[in-house]
Design a protein around this motif. Sequence first.
Motif, PDB file in Angstrom:
ATOM      1  N   MET A 172       6.160  -8.286  -1.446  1.00 21.55           N
ATOM      2  CA  MET A 172       5.839  -9.437  -0.564  1.00 21.55           C
ATOM      3  C   MET A 172       5.443  -9.068   0.692  1.00 21.55           C
ATOM      4  N   LEU A 173       6.116  -7.975   1.373  1.00 22.47           N
ATOM      5  CA  LEU A 173       5.892  -7.610   2.663  1.00 22.47           C
ATOM      6  C   LEU A 173       4.668  -6.723   2.773  1.00 22.47           C
ATOM      7  N   ILE A 174       4.133  -5.990   1.656  1.00 23.20           N
ATOM      8  CA  ILE A 174       3.121  -5.197   1.685  1.00 23.20           C
ATOM      9  C   ILE A 174       1.849  -6.247   1.772  1.00 23.20           C
ATOM     10  N   PHE A 175       1.980  -7.489   0.865  1.00 21.08           N
ATOM     11  CA  PHE A 175       0.861  -8.335   0.876  1.00 21.08           C
ATOM     12  C   PHE A 175       0.771  -9.088   1.929  1.00 21.08           C
ATOM     13  N   LEU A 176       1.882  -9.224   2.742  1.00 22.12           N
ATOM     14  CA  LEU A 176       1.887 -10.118   4.020  1.00 22.12           C
ATOM     15  C   LEU A 176       1.154  -9.147   4.973  1.00 22.12           C
ATOM     16  N   ALA A 177       1.380  -7.937   5.059  1.00 18.05           N
ATOM     17  CA  ALA A 177       0.476  -7.103   6.034  1.00 18.05           C
ATOM     18  C   ALA A 177      -0.953  -7.137   5.775  1.00 18.05           C
ATOM     19  N   GLY A 178      -0.984  -7.218   4.543  1.00 20.10           N
ATOM     20  CA  GLY A 178      -2.724  -7.143   3.994  1.00 20.10           C
ATOM     21  C   GLY A 178      -3.129  -8.532   4.519  1.00 20.10           C
ATOM     22  N   LEU A 179      -2.518  -9.650   4.268  1.00 17.11           N
ATOM     23  CA  LEU A 179      -2.901 -10.838   4.714  1.00 17.11           C
ATOM     24  C   LEU A 179      -3.122 -11.142   6.087  1.00 17.11           C
TER      25      LEU A 179
END
Length: 291
Positions: A172-179
């Motif tokens: 989730m944290l990785i995707f949040l950074a990408g978003l």
Amino acid sequence: MKRLLHKDGTWAFLLLLPNLLGFFIFIMFPVLGTFYISFTDWDMAGDMKWVGLANYKTLFQDDIFRKVLWNTLYYSVVSVPLGIMMSLLLAVFLNQKLKFMRFYRAAFFMPVISSFVAVAVIWQWIYNPDFGLLNYFLSWFGIDGPSWLTSSVWAMPAIILTSVWKNLGYNMLIFLAGLQGISESYYEAADIDGAKWYTKFWHITVPLLSPTTFFVTVTSIIGSFQVFDAVYLMTQGGPARATSVLVHYIYQTAFQYLDIGYASAMAYILFFLVLIVTLIQFARQKKWSMY
């Protein structure tokens, strides 16, 4: 100038030397040593006996090895897509401008930094067939829940659910950074065109997150092939090896049965499986980039 470069190079080497020594002593030497041991018969007490490819030949005749290999693939095929989809949807939700959003992000990340021993105790209680919360919840709908961790059918799904929940916050944290790296101008242009939220998700968010999704997929697949703690703590590979995976069988073979050579051969089979899957992912990397 040459003296300065030589001096800087010497200092750089000296500063890197502790890390290089640690790499060769604790990584390269064990890796090469394990490769040699995989061609021997050794119980850690007596002398090593060279057996050549006998350990590798035995692997393909070992019913237990085929069983745990299938369990590992089953775990990977189910847990990786499920974990990626859930973490992506959760990241999209937590990327909104809502109250207490920092608290929600911290709460969902908390299982990642929690000890798996504590996580296993909690989920064993949840899965308890007599007083567990899961079966109690199912009883509201008239469903008689199974004995999750002692059922040859439901034990692996229970392990998968626990592992996905435990690691959800990391992806989730990785995707949040990408978003947060996607420009708002794309969404503003879509709003002007009257695009719905699902249209923006499939045609803006998903394509622009493809590099992030590639990274998460590769790391998730590698991690899924190395799963051990959930199996060891919650089911010990049972019932009837329904949840035993490759790393768990390697551990048993090495430290319970003291067949170090055979365990080393399995470890290298696992290494090559992970290597092949990773190389395939990198070979298809260009197809991940939609823009």
